[in-house]
Design an enzyme around this catalytic site. Structure first.
Site, PDB file in Angstrom:
ATOM      1  N   ARG A 261      15.735   5.580 -15.782  1.00 37.89           N
ATOM      2  CA  ARG A 261      14.532   6.383 -16.004  1.00 37.89           C
ATOM      3  C   ARG A 261      14.803   7.844 -15.662  1.00 37.89           C
ATOM      4  O   ARG A 261      15.398   8.155 -14.630  1.00 37.89           O
ATOM      5  CB  ARG A 261      13.371   5.871 -15.149  1.00 37.89           C
ATOM      6  CG  ARG A 261      12.998   4.427 -15.472  1.00 37.89           C
ATOM      7  CD  ARG A 261      11.804   3.937 -14.692  1.00 37.89           C
ATOM      8  NE  ARG A 261      11.569   2.525 -14.962  1.00 37.89           N
ATOM      9  CZ  ARG A 261      10.614   1.796 -14.383  1.00 37.89           C
ATOM     10  NH1 ARG A 261       9.817   2.370 -13.488  1.00 37.89           N
ATOM     11  NH2 ARG A 261      10.462   0.521 -14.682  1.00 37.89           N
ATOM     12  N   ARG A 276      13.137   6.401  -5.679  1.00 38.21           N
ATOM     13  CA  ARG A 276      12.937   6.892  -7.048  1.00 38.21           C
ATOM     14  C   ARG A 276      14.262   7.390  -7.621  1.00 38.21           C
ATOM     15  O   ARG A 276      14.516   8.587  -7.718  1.00 38.21           O
ATOM     16  CB  ARG A 276      11.887   8.010  -7.051  1.00 38.21           C
ATOM     17  CG  ARG A 276      11.263   8.268  -8.425  1.00 38.21           C
ATOM     18  CD  ARG A 276      10.194   9.336  -8.344  1.00 38.21           C
ATOM     19  NE  ARG A 276       9.062   8.932  -7.578  1.00 38.21           N
ATOM     20  CZ  ARG A 276       8.010   8.246  -8.050  1.00 38.21           C
ATOM     21  NH1 ARG A 276       8.001   7.880  -9.316  1.00 38.21           N
ATOM     22  NH2 ARG A 276       7.013   7.918  -7.278  1.00 38.21           N
ATOM     23  N   GLU A 348       4.821   0.873  -3.352  1.00 41.16           N
ATOM     24  CA  GLU A 348       4.888  -0.072  -4.469  1.00 41.16           C
ATOM     25  C   GLU A 348       6.284  -0.674  -4.610  1.00 41.16           C
ATOM     26  O   GLU A 348       7.290   0.043  -4.561  1.00 41.16           O
ATOM     27  CB  GLU A 348       4.510   0.640  -5.777  1.00 41.16           C
ATOM     28  CG  GLU A 348       4.596  -0.251  -7.001  1.00 41.16           C
ATOM     29  CD  GLU A 348       4.804   0.535  -8.280  1.00 41.16           C
ATOM     30  OE1 GLU A 348       5.373  -0.041  -9.220  1.00 41.16           O
ATOM     31  OE2 GLU A 348       4.429   1.724  -8.337  1.00 41.16           O
ATOM     32  N   SER A 351       4.763  -4.114  -9.985  1.00 41.91           N
ATOM     33  CA  SER A 351       3.507  -4.042 -10.734  1.00 41.91           C
ATOM     34  C   SER A 351       3.436  -5.261 -11.630  1.00 41.91           C
ATOM     35  O   SER A 351       4.361  -5.513 -12.407  1.00 41.91           O
ATOM     36  CB  SER A 351       3.437  -2.765 -11.580  1.00 41.91           C
ATOM     37  OG  SER A 351       3.175  -1.637 -10.782  1.00 41.91           O
ATOM     38  N   ARG A 390      14.175  -1.007  -3.726  1.00 40.95           N
ATOM     39  CA  ARG A 390      13.031  -0.879  -2.818  1.00 40.95           C
ATOM     40  C   ARG A 390      12.966  -2.060  -1.845  1.00 40.95           C
ATOM     41  O   ARG A 390      12.530  -1.902  -0.707  1.00 40.95           O
ATOM     42  CB  ARG A 390      11.747  -0.745  -3.619  1.00 40.95           C
ATOM     43  CG  ARG A 390      11.690   0.552  -4.407  1.00 40.95           C
ATOM     44  CD  ARG A 390      10.345   0.820  -5.037  1.00 40.95           C
ATOM     45  NE  ARG A 390      10.355   2.098  -5.753  1.00 40.95           N
ATOM     46  CZ  ARG A 390       9.277   2.811  -6.042  1.00 40.95           C
ATOM     47  NH1 ARG A 390       8.079   2.366  -5.693  1.00 40.95           N
ATOM     48  NH2 ARG A 390       9.369   3.955  -6.687  1.00 40.95           N
TER      49      ARG A 390
END
Length: 429
Positions: A261, A276, A348, A351, A390
């Site tokens: 990403r 990130r 987070e 999701s 994460r």
């Protein structure tokens, strides 16, 4: 993608859904565009009917030995008019398609209203954050002390927001991926797939990343191909353009990939550590389900992702994303947020979303209901089960010991070859 017929027949419902999302939408302009498209389509059909009648008249005149020149001249004019109308229809069709591709999904009625992440209600909290009797550290400092995270050499290789994993942490990443896959396969009945990391534009359009979120992707120079931002893309598109038997539902896949990403627009926040990165590992869960059971299936998939956190004994909470924080393609989403003591906050880690038929319409994934004449669109559901970097960050912070070592969660010890503790260089004999 929203159903064109639904938009045309239910403009109030569409407007209400977009208002709940705080998404600006000029619906009257679109409805005028759609009306122009339908009028043009009607006009071209009428012209083609006239052309067919004129062609039949020419044939009749010729059979009777008459002069068909006047009718043929009219046919030439009709053909030119039809060609112009066909081009106009194609242009209007594409305008309508692009408009539909740029409109987000309508939130489900159970999705809470709100303007942004501060309005996301907590559904449940599981586990109690540990109380430390020594100064706590963030995961990047813990991992660096273990000689397991090397951001400097990664930057030399690739630039900012990459990491080289070394020694125990390289092994921990591999262990986490295997543990997650084994759990989802053995405990939850998923079928493992291994997919390409490069996909075409049609695949990304099917799951909703294109055309709206092109800037978030890594595009291969000179090709209409991209690195995957998530395994959701190749796994969901496995059945693009297919019609499944109803008996095949639900289809349940799990897949471990690297994800890529650009994180466009996120510079200046979360730039430290594993939170990130431009490249990260993830185990993805994808389910293709019957529309009648999709919300039960969402609860089930969310529970599957939670099971990983529970087995790792990591404190977490589940929040329901409000309409203002909902992803573009989603009708309802639960976020799993793991506790990071070094940051003193929940972050987070997964999701879990129900897209209803939004992705299936774009990707044309259907099923044949038993006894029915027509096919129907499946509902698609997916979620991280989990993001590996994460999860590693959460382990490094939650299992940190006073001497700088990190206890390996009990569930991972067999995957770490019996290693029960990660030791900093200074602790090793």
């Amino acid at each position: 993608m929203l159903d064109l017929k639904f938009v045309r027949q239910n403009p109030e419902a569409v407007a209400e859904g977009m208002a709940r999302r705080h998404f600006p939408l000029d619906l009257p302009a679109f409805l005028a565009l759609e009306e122009a498209r339908r009028e043009t389509l009607t006009a071209v059909e009428q012209k083609k009917s006239q052309r067919n009648a004129a062609s039949a008249e020419v044939a009749k005149i010729k059979r009777q030995g008459g002069d068909a020149a006047p009718v043929l001249e009219g046919l030439g004019t009709l053909s030119a008019e039809i060609k112009a109308l066909d081009e106009k229809t194609r242009d209007l069709d594409e305008q309508v398609r692009q408009w539909l591709l740029g409109v987000p999904n309508i939130p489900n009625a159970s999705t809470p209203d709100g303007a942004g992440e501060d309005d996301n209600p907590t559904v449940r909290t599981v586990g109690t954050p540990r109380v430390f009797d020594f100064p706590i550290k963030e995961h990047q400092d813990v991992g660096t002390a273990l000689d397991g995270l090397d951001f400097e050499r990664a930057a030399k290789l690739s630039g900012a927001r990459f990491v080289v994993l070394r020694k125990d942490l390289a092994r921990l990443e591999r262990a986490l991926a295997a543990f997650m896959l084994d759990t989802h396969i053995a405990d939850h009945g998923y079928t493992e797939v291994a997919t390409p990391y490069i996909v075409n534009a049609e695949s990304l359009t099917g799951t909703g990343q294109l055309p709206k979120f092109a800037e978030d992707l890594f595009k291969l120079e000179g090709l209409e191909s991209y690195l995957i931002p998530t395994a959701e893309v190749p796994v969901t598109n496995l059945h693009r353009g297919e019609t499944l038997p109803e008996s095949a539902l639900p289809v349940a896949y799990c897949c471990h990939t690297q994800c890529f990403r650009s994180e466009a627009g996120s510079y200046g926040k979360d730039t430290k550590g594993l939170i990130r990165l431009h490249q990260f590992g993830k185990v993805e869960l994808v389910r293709l389900v019957h529309p009648d059971t999709s919300y039960d299936e969402l609860e089930k998939l969310t529970g599957h992702a939670e099971a990983i956190l529970q087995k790792l004994e990591l404190p977490y909470r589940v929040v329901s994303l409000c309409t203002g924080d909902l992803g573009f393609t989603s009708a309802k989403t639960y976020d799993l947020e793991v506790w990071l003591p070094g940051q003193d906050k929940y972050r987070e880690i997964s999701s879990c979303s129900n897209f209803e038929d939004f992705q299936a319409r774009r990707a044309d994934i259907r099923f044949k209901p038993s006894g029915a004449k027509k096919t129907a669109l499946v509902h698609t559901i997916n979620g991280s089960g989990l993001a590996i970097g994460r999860t590693m960050a959460a382990i490094l912070e939650n299992y940190l010991q006073k001497d700088g070592s990190v206890t390996v969660p009990r569930a991972l010890v067999p995957y770490m070859g019996g290693v029960e503790s990660l030791e900093p260089e200074g602790n090793k004999a």
